[in-house]
Design an enzyme around this catalytic site. Structure first.
Site, short mmCIF file in Angstrom:
data_model
loop_
_atom_site.label_atom_id
_atom_site.label_comp_id
_atom_site.label_asym_id
_atom_site.label_seq_id
_atom_site.Cartn_x
_atom_site.Cartn_y
_atom_site.Cartn_z
N CYS A 1 35.18 45.77 46.55
CA CYS A 1 35.65 44.92 45.43
C CYS A 1 37.35 45.61 45.58
O CYS A 1 37.58 46.72 45.44
CB CYS A 1 35.18 45.14 44.12
SG CYS A 1 36.36 44.44 42.77
N THR A 2 38.06 44.47 45.56
CA THR A 2 39.61 45.05 45.90
C THR A 2 40.35 45.80 44.58
O THR A 2 40.99 46.59 44.87
CB THR A 2 40.46 43.73 46.07
OG1 THR A 2 40.30 42.86 45.33
CG2 THR A 2 40.02 43.17 47.54
N HIS A 3 39.77 45.77 43.50
CA HIS A 3 40.05 46.38 42.13
C HIS A 3 39.82 47.96 42.56
O HIS A 3 40.64 48.62 41.97
CB HIS A 3 39.60 45.96 41.12
CG HIS A 3 40.03 44.58 40.63
ND1 HIS A 3 39.62 43.53 41.18
CD2 HIS A 3 40.67 44.50 39.61
CE1 HIS A 3 40.24 42.56 40.46
NE2 HIS A 3 40.73 43.21 39.38
N CYS B 1 39.90 39.10 47.51
CA CYS B 1 38.90 39.46 46.64
C CYS B 1 37.52 39.12 47.54
O CYS B 1 37.33 38.12 48.04
CB CYS B 1 38.78 38.24 45.53
SG CYS B 1 37.36 37.94 44.65
N ASN B 2 36.65 40.47 47.43
CA ASN B 2 35.61 40.04 48.34
C ASN B 2 34.50 39.18 47.65
O ASN B 2 33.73 38.64 48.31
CB ASN B 2 34.89 41.59 48.10
CG ASN B 2 35.58 42.78 48.70
OD1 ASN B 2 35.43 42.84 50.11
ND2 ASN B 2 36.47 43.20 48.30
N THR B 3 34.45 39.06 46.03
CA THR B 3 33.55 38.19 45.71
C THR B 3 33.85 36.64 46.26
O THR B 3 33.04 35.94 46.59
CB THR B 3 33.73 38.05 44.00
OG1 THR B 3 33.55 39.40 43.71
CG2 THR B 3 32.75 37.43 43.33
N TYR C 1 35.66 36.89 38.61
CA TYR C 1 35.01 35.98 39.59
C TYR C 1 33.36 36.50 39.81
O TYR C 1 32.47 35.74 40.08
CB TYR C 1 35.50 35.97 40.85
CG TYR C 1 37.01 35.11 40.88
CD1 TYR C 1 37.44 34.48 39.88
CD2 TYR C 1 37.29 35.10 42.17
CE1 TYR C 1 38.59 33.75 39.92
CE2 TYR C 1 38.62 34.36 42.40
CZ TYR C 1 39.46 33.76 41.32
OH TYR C 1 40.61 33.06 41.41
N GLY C 2 33.36 37.80 39.51
CA GLY C 2 32.05 38.57 40.00
C GLY C 2 30.83 37.93 39.12
O GLY C 2 29.75 38.04 39.71
N ASP D 1 43.63 36.77 44.21
CA ASP D 1 42.47 37.53 43.65
C ASP D 1 42.28 37.08 42.12
O ASP D 1 43.15 36.42 41.75
CB ASP D 1 42.85 38.95 43.71
CG ASP D 1 41.69 39.72 43.08
OD1 ASP D 1 40.57 39.49 43.31
OD2 ASP D 1 41.85 40.86 42.45
N SER D 2 41.25 37.31 41.70
CA SER D 2 41.02 36.95 40.27
C SER D 2 41.87 37.99 39.28
O SER D 2 41.67 37.58 38.10
CB SER D 2 39.40 37.38 40.00
OG SER D 2 39.30 38.87 39.89
N1 DGL Z 1 38.62 41.87 43.00
C1 DGL Z 1 37.63 41.15 43.11
C2 DGL Z 1 36.73 41.40 44.52
O1 DGL Z 1 37.20 42.06 45.27
C3 DGL Z 1 36.62 41.00 41.99
C4 DGL Z 1 37.02 41.04 40.73
C5 DGL Z 1 36.12 40.05 39.80
O2 DGL Z 1 35.12 40.07 39.58
O3 DGL Z 1 36.71 38.92 39.35
O4 DGL Z 1 35.29 41.09 44.47
#
Ligand code: DGL
Length: 252
Positions: free
Chosen positions: A182-184, A75-77, A43-44, A11-12
């Site tokens: 988003c996984t966060h 990471c969804n992004t 990453y977003g 993930d990021s």
């Molecule tokens: N955890 C990432 C996701 O699921 C995004 C975090 C980011 O923007 O880097 O989208």
């Protein structure tokens, strides 16, 4: 340490731990290499090309240097933007990707007003838009939570709560479903509940874990050891703070 034949997960930042924790419930005996790419976080807000180049390096390293048997994009992004392209690049390898659990709303709570929280990159992505069009319940708000993943990375509770108050209070009483896209965000589920009250959360991680287990079972590549597996953590900026936070949330 021998980290051969492990499952790579990235993930990021540390957000992907919410995916790893679900996987660990089903596959506790596997070995894992977790890669937190905090050097390139977030990453977003990055372009598809930037995300592809970053993820391609990670995937290459995991398959060919660490010899991972499968990779999970936690990471969804990255998933919505570049998972397919990565799969094309490594056609004989297993790449499993999380995606916003909007189809679950369609399956289980179609009639209820829904809030989808995700990064700007995910909300704008073609893949998410296709998913949204296909399963649209016509009672859905899409919210690009710019900056929220960063705040969760940093872990300042007061700032997180202020952000949520400023950005989601207006949905109180209006939504009953919340997609954590988003996984966060599962790391602040409790705080979201404090603001929105009694809502049902939708998170793609448990289904991803089931899918990964079936895939390894079908290919007979499950680790047959009875011992609890090893978990190795890397952070691309060598942050001690990220490492501490990662192990704080592990198995939580
Ligand atoms: N955890 C990432 C996701 O699921 C995004 C975090 C980011 O923007 O880097 O989208």
């Amino acid at each position: 340490m021998n980290i051969d034949k492990s499952i790579g997960i990235f993930d990021s930042g540390i957000g992907g731990i919410t995916v790893l924790n679900e996987i660990l419930k089903l596959l506790p005996n596997e070995n894992y290499i977790y890669y937190s790419d905090s050097k390139n976080n977030p990453y977003g807000d990055k372009s598809e090309t930037e995300i592809f180049n970053i993820c391609d390096e990670i995937v290459k390293k995991m398959f060919f240097e660490y010899n991972c048997k499968a990779i999970v994009i936690a990471c969804n992004t990255a998933s919505t933007k570049v998972a397919n392209k990565l799969r094309e690049n490594y056609p004989y390898k297993k790449i499993i990707a999380i995606e916003p659990a909007y189809k679950m709303v369609y399956d289980y709570a179609y009639d209820k007003p829904t809030l989808v929280m995700a990064t700007n990159g995910t909300i704008q992505s073609e893949k998410f838009n296709n998913l949204f069009k296909k399963y649209n319940n016509h009672k859905t708000y899409l919210l690009a939570c710019k900056g929220l993943a960063d705040l969760i990375e940093d872990g300042n509770d007061e700032k997180i709560l202020n952000y949520l108050n400023d950005n989601i209070s207006k949905y109180k009483g209006k939504v009953q479903n919340v997609v954590l896209g988003c996984t966060h965000y599962p790391l602040v589920q409790k705080e979201i509940s404090q603001i929105l009250g009694n809502v049902t959360f939708f998170n793609g991680a448990p289904n991803l874990a089931k899918h990964l287990k079936h895939l390894l079972q079908d290919e007979k590549s499950l680790n047959i050891s009875n011992e609890i597996g090893k978990i190795v953590f890397f952070d691309s900026s060598n942050s001690k703070y990220k490492k501490e936070r990662f192990f704080k949330y592990l198995y939580v």
